[in-house]
Motif scaffolding. Structure first.
Motif, mmCIF file in Angstrom:
data_model
loop_
_atom_site.group_PDB
_atom_site.id
_atom_site.type_symbol
_atom_site.label_atom_id
_atom_site.label_comp_id
_atom_site.label_asym_id
_atom_site.label_seq_id
_atom_site.Cartn_x
_atom_site.Cartn_y
_atom_site.Cartn_z
ATOM 1 N N CYS A 77 0.811 -1.224 0.000
ATOM 2 C CA CYS A 77 0.000 0.000 0.000
ATOM 3 C C CYS A 77 0.840 1.268 0.000
ATOM 4 O O CYS A 77 0.336 2.345 -0.339
ATOM 5 N N GLN A 78 2.108 1.194 0.396
ATOM 6 C CA GLN A 78 3.000 2.347 0.476
ATOM 7 C C GLN A 78 2.489 3.404 1.450
ATOM 8 O O GLN A 78 2.846 4.579 1.359
ATOM 9 N N VAL A 79 1.653 2.985 2.419
ATOM 10 C CA VAL A 79 1.096 3.916 3.391
ATOM 11 C C VAL A 79 1.557 3.571 4.802
ATOM 12 O O VAL A 79 2.060 4.434 5.525
ATOM 13 N N ALA A 80 1.374 2.322 5.214
ATOM 14 C CA ALA A 80 1.774 1.905 6.561
ATOM 15 C C ALA A 80 3.276 2.073 6.724
ATOM 16 O O ALA A 80 4.060 1.659 5.871
ATOM 17 N N GLU A 81 3.668 2.666 7.854
ATOM 18 C CA GLU A 81 5.055 3.057 8.067
ATOM 19 C C GLU A 81 5.624 2.322 9.281
ATOM 20 O O GLU A 81 4.968 2.209 10.322
ATOM 21 N N TYR A 82 6.860 1.851 9.163
ATOM 22 C CA TYR A 82 7.475 1.044 10.221
ATOM 23 C C TYR A 82 8.916 1.461 10.478
ATOM 24 O O TYR A 82 9.584 2.022 9.608
ATOM 25 N N CYS A 83 9.388 1.126 11.665
ATOM 26 C CA CYS A 83 10.775 1.429 12.006
ATOM 27 C C CYS A 83 11.704 0.285 11.615
ATOM 28 O O CYS A 83 12.920 0.463 11.563
#
Length: 287
Positions: free
Chosen positions: A31-37
């Motif tokens: 999705c290129q939306v959810a962001e993670y470390c």
């Protein structure tokens, strides 16, 4: 997964809610939306994120098309989204305040809408709207509020109609950038898993400490600090014991449980709020 180098340390990982500013961020490759470390957090979050991943992807694709129709490029769109979110994330305590509001009213308001200017780092102009299902599902004003359209209505129906979506586990937030009248509103969607034991439980303990002076609340706070020893909280349990004995005059052995008092309880509650950047000055509205 794709990575984007960022410089600002903010609590925005969709899974663990922390971020090391010295590392590259990762985005869901679908999705290129959810962001993670980290890749580890992305993998751990998948069981929850997969419920909304395809919906977020479709929504983002539509936003890109609109952006390109106004003369922009896909690359510029990605940067504009990142820059806008960094502005919201720079407001001290904003993301944690949203997280707590969503948790406290999770059954009534599974969708949080945030409006403001990314340049407002104090949060004085930011408005947080808590929206019940009836608003986006049947209320005709939903598409007349200048923030939403029929595409958004379909998007939310698809997400919240999915039998896998559990409001006890996750929530959806939209960040809208204030635009001049007549200009399209730039909206960024985020899907977040509740951090029940860390953020939510910590806030409950802090609130209990400011409401009364019970030994159990102070014991809960020390247990919380011991379980989540962030860099700012390392050594905090012993510091609380020392201040109870030395500063507040409690008669107790050096390593025993601290004696609660109004002053000490307020100090401990303030220590928690400081670690989580306090609460921003924002307006909260329930539709």
């Amino acid at each position: 997964m794709s990575s984007v180098k960022r410089n600002m340390a903010v609590a925005s990982c969709a899974y663990c809610h922390t971020f090391d500013g010295g590392k590259s961020r990762r985005y869901c490759g679908r999705c290129q939306v959810a962001e993670y470390c980290s890749k580890k957090c992305a993998q751990a979050h998948w069981s929850s994120h997969k419920v909304v991943c395809d919906h977020l992807r479709k929504s983002r694709e539509g936003s890109v098309v609109d952006y390109e129709a106004r003369g922009g490029t896909k690359e510029d769109f990605n940067k504009s989204q990142r820059d806008a979110m960094e502005g919201f994330e720079a407001v001290p305590g904003l993301l944690n305040a949203i997280h707590l509001s969503a948790w406290k009213r999770r059954r009534e308001y599974p969708y949080i809408h945030v409006t403001g200017s990314p340049s407002d780092t104090e949060g004085s102009s930011i408005v947080v709207r808590l929206m019940p299902r009836t608003y986006w599902d049947v209320d005709p004003d939903f598409t007349n509020d200048g923030l939403h359209n029929e595409g958004h209505r379909d998007f939310f129906r698809q997400i919240f109609d999915d039998p896998s979506f559990d409001p006890e586990k996750h929530f959806v937030t939209a960040f809208s950038i204030a635009s001049p009248v007549g200009q399209p509103t730039n909206t960024i969607l985020r899907h977040t898993t509740f951090d029940v034991t860390q953020i939510c439980r910590g806030a409950e303990i802090a609130e209990a400490l400011t409401a009364s002076t019970r030994a159990q609340d102070l014991a809960d706070a020390i247990a919380w600090f011991e379980k989540y020893p962030f860099s700012a909280g390392k050594g905090r349990p012993q510091e609380i014991r020392n201040r109870s004995r030395v500063v507040h005059g409690a008669k107790m052995p050096e390593d025993s449980a601290p004696v609660p008092s109004r002053a000490l309880d307020d100090e401990v509650a303030f220590a928690y709020m400081t670690m989580h950047n306090g609460r921003p000055r924002v307006r909260e509205i329930r539709n």
